[in-house]
Design a protein around this motif. Structure first.
Motif, PDB file in Angstrom:
ATOM      1  N   THR A  82       0.815  -1.209   0.000  1.00 48.06           N
ATOM      2  CA  THR A  82       0.000   0.000   0.000  1.00 48.06           C
ATOM      3  C   THR A  82       0.849   1.259   0.000  1.00 48.06           C
ATOM      4  N   ASP A  83       0.321   2.279  -0.658  1.00 41.03           N
ATOM      5  CA  ASP A  83       0.931   3.592  -0.627  1.00 41.03           C
ATOM      6  C   ASP A  83       0.730   4.181   0.765  1.00 41.03           C
ATOM      7  N   TYR A  84       1.657   5.007   1.207  1.00 42.82           N
ATOM      8  CA  TYR A  84       1.508   5.650   2.514  1.00 42.82           C
ATOM      9  C   TYR A  84       0.541   6.831   2.428  1.00 42.82           C
ATOM     10  N   TYR A  92      -0.611   3.887   6.615  1.00 41.58           N
ATOM     11  CA  TYR A  92      -0.334   3.569   8.018  1.00 41.58           C
ATOM     12  C   TYR A  92      -1.629   3.176   8.736  1.00 41.58           C
ATOM     13  N   GLU A  93      -2.696   3.933   8.496  1.00 46.21           N
ATOM     14  CA  GLU A  93      -3.994   3.613   9.120  1.00 46.21           C
ATOM     15  C   GLU A  93      -4.522   2.269   8.619  1.00 46.21           C
ATOM     16  N   LEU A  94      -4.319   2.001   7.327  1.00 41.16           N
ATOM     17  CA  LEU A  94      -4.724   0.709   6.756  1.00 41.16           C
ATOM     18  C   LEU A  94      -3.932  -0.418   7.421  1.00 41.16           C
ATOM     19  N   LEU A  95      -2.635  -0.222   7.561  1.00 39.20           N
ATOM     20  CA  LEU A  95      -1.770  -1.201   8.232  1.00 39.20           C
ATOM     21  C   LEU A  95      -2.290  -1.496   9.640  1.00 39.20           C
ATOM     22  N   LYS A  96      -2.614  -0.462  10.394  1.00 39.09           N
ATOM     23  CA  LYS A  96      -3.101  -0.647  11.764  1.00 39.09           C
ATOM     24  C   LYS A  96      -4.397  -1.457  11.789  1.00 39.09           C
ATOM     25  N   ARG A 120       8.673   8.233   9.761  1.00 39.69           N
ATOM     26  CA  ARG A 120       7.503   7.568   9.160  1.00 39.69           C
ATOM     27  C   ARG A 120       7.811   6.098   8.910  1.00 39.69           C
ATOM     28  N   ILE A 121       8.987   5.835   8.369  1.00 38.80           N
ATOM     29  CA  ILE A 121       9.402   4.460   8.074  1.00 38.80           C
ATOM     30  C   ILE A 121       9.417   3.640   9.368  1.00 38.80           C
ATOM     31  N   ASN A 122      10.057   4.180  10.401  1.00 34.89           N
ATOM     32  CA  ASN A 122      10.132   3.474  11.687  1.00 34.89           C
ATOM     33  C   ASN A 122       8.759   3.230  12.288  1.00 34.89           C
ATOM     34  N   LYS A 123       7.877   4.217  12.192  1.00 34.05           N
ATOM     35  CA  LYS A 123       6.518   4.090  12.732  1.00 34.05           C
ATOM     36  C   LYS A 123       5.784   2.925  12.063  1.00 34.05           C
ATOM     37  N   CYS A 124       5.918   2.837  10.748  1.00 29.38           N
ATOM     38  CA  CYS A 124       5.256   1.751  10.001  1.00 29.38           C
ATOM     39  C   CYS A 124       5.837   0.387  10.365  1.00 29.38           C
ATOM     40  N   LEU A 125       7.167   0.313  10.464  1.00 28.49           N
ATOM     41  CA  LEU A 125       7.806  -0.957  10.803  1.00 28.49           C
ATOM     42  C   LEU A 125       7.455  -1.384  12.230  1.00 28.49           C
ATOM     43  N   GLU A 126       7.387  -0.416  13.147  1.00 29.33           N
ATOM     44  CA  GLU A 126       7.006  -0.732  14.534  1.00 29.33           C
ATOM     45  C   GLU A 126       5.566  -1.229  14.620  1.00 29.33           C
ATOM     46  N   GLU A 127       4.719  -0.734  13.722  1.00 30.27           N
ATOM     47  CA  GLU A 127       3.305  -1.134  13.732  1.00 30.27           C
ATOM     48  C   GLU A 127       3.102  -2.492  13.069  1.00 30.27           C
ATOM     49  N   GLY A 128       4.160  -3.034  12.416  1.00 31.97           N
ATOM     50  CA  GLY A 128       4.053  -4.378  11.866  1.00 31.97           C
ATOM     51  C   GLY A 128       4.275  -4.508  10.374  1.00 31.97           C
ATOM     52  N   ALA A 129       4.627  -3.403   9.701  1.00 37.30           N
ATOM     53  CA  ALA A 129       4.930  -3.513   8.268  1.00 37.30           C
ATOM     54  C   ALA A 129       6.180  -4.372   8.095  1.00 37.30           C
ATOM     55  N   LYS A 130       6.183  -5.234   7.076  1.00 38.55           N
ATOM     56  CA  LYS A 130       7.340  -6.099   6.817  1.00 38.55           C
ATOM     57  C   LYS A 130       8.455  -5.351   6.107  1.00 38.55           C
ATOM     58  N   MET A 131       8.061  -4.384   5.260  1.00 35.09           N
ATOM     59  CA  MET A 131       9.045  -3.623   4.492  1.00 35.09           C
ATOM     60  C   MET A 131       8.493  -2.236   4.231  1.00 35.09           C
ATOM     61  N   PHE A 132       9.398  -1.306   3.971  1.00 33.26           N
ATOM     62  CA  PHE A 132       9.032   0.045   3.539  1.00 33.26           C
ATOM     63  C   PHE A 132       9.841   0.294   2.280  1.00 33.26           C
ATOM     64  N   MET A 133       9.168   0.554   1.164  1.00 27.80           N
ATOM     65  CA  MET A 133       9.871   0.725  -0.109  1.00 27.80           C
ATOM     66  C   MET A 133       9.644   2.133  -0.639  1.00 27.80           C
ATOM     67  N   LEU A 134      10.692   2.701  -1.209  1.00 26.10           N
ATOM     68  CA  LEU A 134      10.583   4.024  -1.793  1.00 26.10           C
ATOM     69  C   LEU A 134      10.135   3.931  -3.241  1.00 26.10           C
ATOM     70  N   LYS A 135       9.217   4.829  -3.614  1.00 25.15           N
ATOM     71  CA  LYS A 135       8.776   4.915  -5.007  1.00 25.15           C
ATOM     72  C   LYS A 135       9.795   5.742  -5.777  1.00 25.15           C
ATOM     73  N   PRO A 136       9.935   5.552  -7.058  1.00 21.45           N
ATOM     74  CA  PRO A 136       9.187   4.568  -7.851  1.00 21.45           C
ATOM     75  C   PRO A 136       9.704   3.152  -7.616  1.00 21.45           C
ATOM     76  N   ILE A 137       8.776   2.222  -7.578  1.00 24.56           N
ATOM     77  CA  ILE A 137       9.103   0.815  -7.364  1.00 24.56           C
ATOM     78  C   ILE A 137       9.751   0.265  -8.638  1.00 24.56           C
TER      79      ILE A 137
END
Length: 154
Positions: A82-84, A92-96, A120-137
């Motif tokens: 998902t896009d942030y 992030y809200e979707l992840l939660k 932002r990256i750390n917040k997402c990873l702490e909430e349970g995201a497996k990876m954070f990728m920078l666009k463009p993919i």
């Protein structure tokens, strides 16, 4: 008529998806959504797209109708990307919401963003995201993602 979800497979049409990971790609930008979809298909993934977090939750069976406990397609989703930054509901809200769900919390979630903001990256990873990728993919990102998928027992 605008379709809420777009699901596609390889050119074989109806395939057994047992060996093909099913990825839900969520992005409000049509071009970004199409790029992610194409890269994932090039890596032999089945892809379903949603244009925002609410549509993704509906697809996953996590929308306002609490009686619906499985996704509407009946297909298992192996990964959510998902896009942030999206209107209405951020990635992030979707992840939660996914991680709070008893049925979907084990599904790996990957967050994408064009902004490289460490907090932002750390917040997402702490909430349970497996990876954070920078666009463009890029295709190499998707290959790494595919390796991650295999690790998490899809």
């Amino acid at each position: 008529m605008n379709a809420s979800f777009s699901s596609s497979s390889s050119s074989k049409g109806m395939m057994d998806h047992g060996d093909q990971p099913h990825v839900l790609a969520v992005d409000d930008n049509l071009i970004d959504r199409k790029i992610v979809e194409k890269l994932l298909k090039n890596s032999a993934c089945k892809v379903t797209t949603a244009e925002n977090g609410l549509r993704a939750l509906e697809y996953l069976g996590l929308g306002d109708d609490q009686n619906n406990t499985s996704n509407v397609s009946g297909l298992k989703v192996n990964l959510i990307i998902t896009d942030y930054c999206m209107p209405g509901m951020t990635g992030y809200e979707l992840l939660k919401k996914i991680k709070e769900s008893s049925v979907m919390k084990e599904v790996p979630v990957v967050i994408m963003s064009s902004e490289n903001i460490p907090t932002r990256i750390n917040k997402c990873l702490e909430e349970g995201a497996k990876m954070f990728m920078l666009k463009p993919i890029k295709q190499s990102d998707v290959k790494e993602l595919r390796c991650q998928l295999m690790k998490y027992g899809s």
